[in-house]
Design an enzyme around this catalytic site. Sequence first.
Site, PDB file in Angstrom:
ATOM      1  N   ASP A  65      -6.970  -1.598  -3.030  1.00 12.18           N
ATOM      2  CA  ASP A  65      -5.747  -1.724  -3.833  1.00 12.18           C
ATOM      3  C   ASP A  65      -5.486  -3.208  -4.083  1.00 12.18           C
ATOM      4  O   ASP A  65      -4.378  -3.706  -3.847  1.00 12.18           O
ATOM      5  CB  ASP A  65      -4.574  -1.043  -3.118  1.00 12.18           C
ATOM      6  N   ASN A 107       4.669  -2.051   4.651  1.00 16.24           N
ATOM      7  CA  ASN A 107       4.976  -0.620   4.603  1.00 16.24           C
ATOM      8  C   ASN A 107       3.789   0.159   5.158  1.00 16.24           C
ATOM      9  O   ASN A 107       3.946   1.220   5.751  1.00 16.24           O
ATOM     10  CB  ASN A 107       5.251  -0.169   3.174  1.00 16.24           C
ATOM     11  N   HIS A 108       2.589  -0.427   4.936  1.00 15.84           N
ATOM     12  CA  HIS A 108       1.363   0.265   5.331  1.00 15.84           C
ATOM     13  C   HIS A 108       0.299  -0.755   5.686  1.00 15.84           C
ATOM     14  O   HIS A 108       0.459  -1.947   5.421  1.00 15.84           O
ATOM     15  CB  HIS A 108       0.864   1.141   4.177  1.00 15.84           C
ATOM     16  N   GLN A 173      -3.961   3.996   2.624  1.00 18.63           N
ATOM     17  CA  GLN A 173      -2.888   3.085   3.060  1.00 18.63           C
ATOM     18  C   GLN A 173      -1.882   3.832   3.937  1.00 18.63           C
ATOM     19  O   GLN A 173      -0.771   4.158   3.498  1.00 18.63           O
ATOM     20  CB  GLN A 173      -2.165   2.494   1.840  1.00 18.63           C
ATOM     21  N   ASP A 175       1.095   4.680   6.282  1.00 18.98           N
ATOM     22  CA  ASP A 175       2.389   3.995   6.475  1.00 18.98           C
ATOM     23  C   ASP A 175       2.591   3.576   7.921  1.00 18.98           C
ATOM     24  O   ASP A 175       2.440   4.398   8.839  1.00 18.98           O
ATOM     25  CB  ASP A 175       3.546   4.935   6.093  1.00 18.98           C
ATOM     26  N   ASP A 205       6.986  -6.057  -0.166  1.00 24.44           N
ATOM     27  CA  ASP A 205       6.434  -4.941  -0.904  1.00 24.44           C
ATOM     28  C   ASP A 205       7.171  -3.647  -0.533  1.00 24.44           C
ATOM     29  O   ASP A 205       7.437  -3.408   0.651  1.00 24.44           O
ATOM     30  CB  ASP A 205       4.955  -4.833  -0.491  1.00 24.44           C
ATOM     31  N   LEU A 210       9.437   1.236   3.140  1.00 19.04           N
ATOM     32  CA  LEU A 210       9.286   0.604   4.454  1.00 19.04           C
ATOM     33  C   LEU A 210      10.349   1.087   5.437  1.00 19.04           C
ATOM     34  O   LEU A 210      10.044   1.401   6.588  1.00 19.04           O
ATOM     35  CB  LEU A 210       9.378  -0.924   4.268  1.00 19.04           C
ATOM     36  N   GLU A 244      10.991  -5.992  -3.464  1.00 18.74           N
ATOM     37  CA  GLU A 244      10.643  -4.996  -4.477  1.00 18.74           C
ATOM     38  C   GLU A 244      11.454  -3.737  -4.160  1.00 18.74           C
ATOM     39  O   GLU A 244      11.065  -2.945  -3.296  1.00 18.74           O
ATOM     40  CB  GLU A 244       9.147  -4.688  -4.433  1.00 18.74           C
ATOM     41  N   HIS A 311       2.542  -7.895 -11.926  1.00 17.64           N
ATOM     42  CA  HIS A 311       1.125  -7.541 -11.729  1.00 17.64           C
ATOM     43  C   HIS A 311       0.888  -6.035 -11.795  1.00 17.64           C
ATOM     44  O   HIS A 311      -0.244  -5.600 -11.837  1.00 17.64           O
ATOM     45  CB  HIS A 311       0.669  -8.081 -10.382  1.00 17.64           C
TER      46      HIS A 311
HETATM   47  C1  GLC Z   1       3.676  -2.430  -4.550  1.00 13.76           C
HETATM   48  C2  GLC Z   1       2.751  -3.406  -5.244  1.00 13.76           C
HETATM   49  C3  GLC Z   1       1.579  -2.656  -5.799  1.00 13.76           C
HETATM   50  C4  GLC Z   1       0.859  -1.936  -4.673  1.00 13.76           C
HETATM   51  C5  GLC Z   1       1.829  -1.042  -3.906  1.00 13.76           C
HETATM   52  C6  GLC Z   1       1.215  -0.574  -2.624  1.00 13.76           C
HETATM   53  O1  GLC Z   1       4.266  -1.560  -5.454  1.00 13.76           O
HETATM   54  O2  GLC Z   1       3.433  -4.140  -6.221  1.00 13.76           O
HETATM   55  O3  GLC Z   1       0.702  -3.509  -6.478  1.00 13.76           O
HETATM   56  O4  GLC Z   1      -0.181  -1.157  -5.163  1.00 13.76           O
HETATM   57  O5  GLC Z   1       3.003  -1.733  -3.556  1.00 13.76           O
HETATM   58  O6  GLC Z   1       1.092  -1.643  -1.729  1.00 13.76           O
END
Ligand code: GLC
Length: 553
Positions: A65, A107-108, A173, A175, A205, A210, A244, A311
Site C-alpha cells: 500500500d 491504525n494498522h 494491514q 488493525d 493516518d 484508530l 485525517e 495523494h
Molecule cells: C489513509 C492513507 C491512504 C492509505 C490508508 C491506509 O487513508 O491516506 O493512502 O491507503 O490510510 O493506510
Amino acid sequence: MRLTYTSDVWWKNAVVYCLDVETFKDGNDDGVGDFRGLTQQIDYLAGLGVTCLWLMPFFPTPNKDDGYDITDFYSVDPRLGTLGDFVEFMRTAHDRGLRVIADLVVNHTSDKHPWFKEARSSKDSPLRDWYVWSDTPEPDNPDQVVFPDKEDSIWEYDEGSGQYYLHSFYRHQPDLNVANPAVRDEIARVLGFWMELGLSGFRVDAVPFLIENVDPKLAEPHEFLADLRAFMTRRMGGSILLGEVNVAYKDLVAYFGDGLGDQITMCFDFIGMQKAWLSLARCDAGALSEALRERPKPPKDSQWAVFLRNHDELTLDKLTEDERQEIFQAFGPSEDMQIFGRGLRRRLPTMLGGDLRRIKMAYSLLFSLPGTPVIFYGEEIGLGENLKAEGRMAVRVPMQWSRDGGFSRVKPARAVPEGAFGPERVNVADQKRDTGSLLRWFQLLIERYRECPELAWGESTVLDTGEPAVFAHRCDADGATVVVAHNLSDTAREAELRLDGLGGYRLTDLLVDGTTEVPDGGVVRITMEPHGCRWLRASHPGVAPEDASVKSR
Ligand code: GLC
C-alpha cells in the site's frame, strides 16, 4: 494579534507541502527517490516558500500500500536511505527554516510486521491482544469496506490460529488494538523517537479507525488522542498532529478536543474540499459558501487544514450521488479516471483541462481559504497523472525537474505523465524562467498568504456577492481586513460586496495592480476577469496599505 504568535502557533498559517521521498528525487541512480535526492532539493522547497514538509511513509515496508503498510516504525526503508541520511536531511531542512512532519500510520501494521507475525503465531501469544481478533465477527456491512475493488470484508480468517482478525483497510494491514495499554505506550514511543530526531509532528493516518476499531471498545476513545497530545507537549511544545478525519462537521469537532484544542491540532477539511470541487464544477459559489458558513470554528490554537488534492483519490464520499456524478462529468468522465465508486484518480490540472487561468484561480482560492493550505508535491508546476498506473498510484508520479524529467539519471521506477503533461512540457526548470508560470504564481500566493496572517488567523465571513459565479469572503483580525474574491466562471463578472465598517476605505489588490475605493455606504462593486482572483487589503485613507496589516500592529 501580535506577529510573534505566528511563531509560537506556527501551524496556524503554515504552508504544508506533502511529498513522498520515493517520487521526489533519486540521489543514487537506481530510479527510486531517496533522502539524499530530497536533501539536494531543499533549497527549491525553501525558495518556493513552504514552511513545513509532510513526508509520506518512509519506513521499511513490503510496499503493498505504497508504504502505508509498515514493518518497522523505528527505521528507514533501505530503498530510501539510512537513518543517517534521514538525520542529514533533517539538519539541512532545519537550517533552511523548514519544519518536517511525517505520516504516523498506527491504525494498522503490515501483516509482515514482527508484532503481527508473533501475534498470529498462537492464541496464547503475548502479543495476541495487540491486534483485534474475533471468533464470530459481525456480518459485513459494505459501507465499512474502504477499498471495495480489493476487499469485501473487514475481517480475514487466520488459518494458523483459527480466528478472524480485523483490517479496516486491506487484508494485509491488520488493525492494531489501541485498547491495549502496551500498544498505546508503543505508539507514544514511536512519536518520541522521531521527535527526538527532529520531527515537529505527525500527519495521523485514519484517525477515526484508530480509536474506534478496537477491542474492547474504549469508553472514552478521545482520551487516547488527548494523552498522545499531552505526551507530545511534554516532549516538545509546539509539535503538532495533523489528522485525517473524514467525517461530518458535527462529528469532527470532537477530534480537536477541548480548551485551546487538546487533541488533533489540525484536521483536514474534507467537507470544504468536496464542496469546493462542486462549486468548481458548477462555476457557482453556492456549495462552497454554504460549507464554509456551516464549518465549525476550531478551538483557539487549532486550525483547519485546507486542500484540493492529496495523494489518495479525490474522494467525493460526502456528496450526494447526483453531486458526485456532476463532478465526474465535469472532471473525470471516463471510467478509468474514477475509482471506488466515490472518487477520481486524477490531479487538479488535468481535471481542469490544463486551463492555466482556471488552475491559477483554483490555487488562489485554496491559499485564501481560512485555514492552513496543504499542497501535494508537483501541484506548484501543474504535474499531471498517468492513468496506466494502478489505482491511486496514478497521481503518485515522479516529480518533474527538467525537460528530460530530471527525477533520476536512469529510467524512473514509476510511470511518468505523458503528452501535454510529460516532462518536456511541465517541469521546474522551464517554469523558473517564466514569470507567467504556475510555479511563479505559487510563489506569489505563498508570499501573500504569509504576509496576510488575517487569512488564517482572522475571523472569516463569507460575503454575498449578488453574482453566483463569484465566491467572496473577508478575514478580519484586530481591525485589519483582507477581502478576497474569485470568479469561478470563464467570463467577466461584476460583484457587489457589502463591506460593513469599511466605508471610505481603500482596497489595494495584492496579486495584480489595482485599487478600488469603498464608497461611504460600504457597498462596493468590483469587476472580475474570467477566472479572476482578487486579494484586497483594506486600508484607511492616510495609512499606507503596507502598514494596514495586522502584522504591522
Ligand atoms: C489513509 C492513507 C491512504 C492509505 C490508508 C491506509 O487513508 O491516506 O493512502 O491507503 O490510510 O493506510
